[in-house]
Design a protein around this motif. Structure first.
Motif, PDB file in Angstrom:
ATOM      1  N   ALA A  77      33.936 -39.806   6.040  1.00  0.00           N
ATOM      2  CA  ALA A  77      34.230 -40.822   4.778  1.00  0.00           C
ATOM      3  C   ALA A  77      33.088 -41.016   3.928  1.00  0.00           C
ATOM      4  N   ALA A  78      33.019 -40.065   3.138  1.00  0.00           N
ATOM      5  CA  ALA A  78      31.596 -40.135   2.208  1.00  0.00           C
ATOM      6  C   ALA A  78      31.842 -40.958   0.991  1.00  0.00           C
ATOM      7  N   ASN A  79      30.971 -42.053   0.669  1.00  0.00           N
ATOM      8  CA  ASN A  79      31.016 -42.754  -0.514  1.00  0.00           C
ATOM      9  C   ASN A  79      32.365 -43.642  -0.610  1.00  0.00           C
ATOM     10  N   ILE A  80      33.243 -43.691   0.401  1.00  0.00           N
ATOM     11  CA  ILE A  80      34.341 -44.442   0.451  1.00  0.00           C
ATOM     12  C   ILE A  80      34.175 -45.132   1.843  1.00  0.00           C
ATOM     13  N   ASP A  81      35.085 -46.132   2.179  1.00  0.00           N
ATOM     14  CA  ASP A  81      35.037 -47.182   3.268  1.00  0.00           C
ATOM     15  C   ASP A  81      35.215 -46.110   4.720  1.00  0.00           C
ATOM     16  N   LYS A  82      34.639 -46.681   5.474  1.00  0.00           N
ATOM     17  CA  LYS A  82      34.663 -45.789   6.910  1.00  0.00           C
ATOM     18  C   LYS A  82      35.942 -45.957   7.566  1.00  0.00           C
ATOM     19  N   SER A  83      36.786 -47.036   7.053  1.00  0.00           N
ATOM     20  CA  SER A  83      38.018 -47.165   7.576  1.00  0.00           C
ATOM     21  C   SER A  83      38.888 -46.096   7.158  1.00  0.00           C
ATOM     22  N   TRP A  84      38.645 -44.949   6.466  1.00  0.00           N
ATOM     23  CA  TRP A  84      39.382 -43.874   6.005  1.00  0.00           C
ATOM     24  C   TRP A  84      39.533 -42.981   7.260  1.00  0.00           C
ATOM     25  N   ILE A  85      38.456 -42.828   8.141  1.00  0.00           N
ATOM     26  CA  ILE A  85      38.372 -42.069   9.118  1.00  0.00           C
ATOM     27  C   ILE A  85      39.756 -42.256  10.126  1.00  0.00           C
ATOM     28  N   GLY A  86      40.498 -41.104  10.344  1.00  0.00           N
ATOM     29  CA  GLY A  86      41.572 -41.141  11.236  1.00  0.00           C
ATOM     30  C   GLY A  86      42.886 -41.372  10.404  1.00  0.00           C
ATOM     31  N   ILE A  87      42.707 -41.670   9.085  1.00  0.00           N
ATOM     32  CA  ILE A  87      43.744 -41.986   8.055  1.00  0.00           C
ATOM     33  C   ILE A  87      44.831 -40.695   7.873  1.00  0.00           C
ATOM     34  N   ASP A  88      45.998 -40.851   7.994  1.00  0.00           N
ATOM     35  CA  ASP A  88      47.025 -39.658   7.605  1.00  0.00           C
ATOM     36  C   ASP A  88      47.177 -39.869   5.915  1.00  0.00           C
ATOM     37  N   THR A  89      46.625 -39.069   5.260  1.00  0.00           N
ATOM     38  CA  THR A  89      46.773 -39.425   3.840  1.00  0.00           C
ATOM     39  C   THR A  89      48.075 -38.997   3.321  1.00  0.00           C
ATOM     40  N   TYR A  90      48.795 -38.142   4.074  1.00  0.00           N
ATOM     41  CA  TYR A  90      50.214 -37.884   3.609  1.00  0.00           C
ATOM     42  C   TYR A  90      51.100 -39.141   3.801  1.00  0.00           C
ATOM     43  N   GLU A  91      50.851 -39.819   4.814  1.00  0.00           N
ATOM     44  CA  GLU A  91      51.701 -41.104   4.947  1.00  0.00           C
ATOM     45  C   GLU A  91      51.326 -42.191   4.027  1.00  0.00           C
ATOM     46  N   LEU A  92      49.952 -42.538   3.865  1.00  0.00           N
ATOM     47  CA  LEU A  92      49.348 -43.394   2.788  1.00  0.00           C
ATOM     48  C   LEU A  92      49.893 -43.198   1.751  1.00  0.00           C
ATOM     49  N   PHE A  93      49.471 -42.172   0.940  1.00  0.00           N
ATOM     50  CA  PHE A  93      49.963 -41.591  -0.489  1.00  0.00           C
ATOM     51  C   PHE A  93      51.437 -41.676  -0.711  1.00  0.00           C
ATOM     52  N   HIS A  94      52.357 -41.159   0.257  1.00  0.00           N
ATOM     53  CA  HIS A  94      53.697 -41.247   0.024  1.00  0.00           C
ATOM     54  C   HIS A  94      54.355 -42.801   0.199  1.00  0.00           C
ATOM     55  N   ARG A  95      53.678 -43.592   1.132  1.00  0.00           N
ATOM     56  CA  ARG A  95      54.073 -45.004   1.123  1.00  0.00           C
ATOM     57  C   ARG A  95      53.810 -45.586  -0.342  1.00  0.00           C
ATOM     58  N   HIS A  96      52.761 -45.110  -1.065  1.00  0.00           N
ATOM     59  CA  HIS A  96      52.334 -45.938  -2.253  1.00  0.00           C
ATOM     60  C   HIS A  96      53.146 -45.275  -3.631  1.00  0.00           C
ATOM     61  N   LEU A  97      53.241 -44.010  -3.480  1.00  0.00           N
ATOM     62  CA  LEU A  97      53.726 -43.134  -4.561  1.00  0.00           C
ATOM     63  C   LEU A  97      55.142 -42.643  -4.580  1.00  0.00           C
ATOM     64  N   GLY A  98      55.770 -42.912  -3.440  1.00  0.00           N
ATOM     65  CA  GLY A  98      57.115 -42.500  -3.110  1.00  0.00           C
ATOM     66  C   GLY A  98      57.358 -41.424  -2.077  1.00  0.00           C
TER      67      GLY A  98
END
Length: 165
Positions: A77-98
């Motif tokens: 996590a560079a220049n974003i919050d350290k809570s990103w580490i371990g996040i499944d981006t596919y799940e995160l963005f699909h939950r928000h964008l459809g």
């Protein structure tokens, strides 16, 4: 026309625009919103949704993040919050964008390097190339004969016990 919506998550701003995938050119204006602080996954995903909604875009989306991304998982996590580490981006963005939307996620400098190979300097297509990005941080893409060696993140190497960036 072969188009997609490109989103770049940066340390100070999140930018989005419709992109012609055949030319690499923006199709219309770019939308920019300040990166939320703290830049947690939920806050950033909500801002990405706000940009997509403003553009009234309902097609595919490519999202770049300042992180090592492997198998859609964030490993740094560079220049974003350290809570990103371990996040499944596919799940995160699909939950928000459809759930039915086509979404691709990539390291930001890797995407810039690949764009240079596709649309930029001819020299980027052959031999060994180090492509650097300078913004809130320093990003890097290493390329060999136009092929990417992903997630190099050279700006985050340790030098004398400190991050080089």
């Amino acid at each position: 026309m072969n188009t997609s919506f490109g989103i770049d998550v940066g340390g100070s701003g999140i930018k989005g625009a419709v992109v012609d995938l055949d030319t690499g050119q923006f199709m219309g204006d770019r939308i920019k919103i300040a990166t939320p602080q703290p830049a947690t996954p939920e806050a950033v995903a909500a801002t990405v949704k706000e940009i997509v909604d403003q553009a009234q875009w309902d097609g595919p989306i490519g999202i770049t993040v300042p992180s090592i991304v492997k198998g859609q998982m964030v490993l740094s996590a560079a220049n974003i919050d350290k809570s990103w580490i371990g996040i499944d981006t596919y799940e995160l963005f699909h939950r928000h964008l459809g759930a039915d939307r086509h979404i691709s996620i990539l390291n930001d400098a890797d995407a810039a390097g690949l764009a240079e190979v596709a649309f930029g300097e001819e020299k980027a297509k052959t031999g060994q190339v180090i492509f650097l990005t300078f913004g809130t941080g320093i990003g890097s893409a290493f390329l060999m004969d136009g092929r990417l060696w992903p997630n190099t993140e050279i700006g985050h190497l340790a030098v004398d016990g400190f991050e080089a960036e």
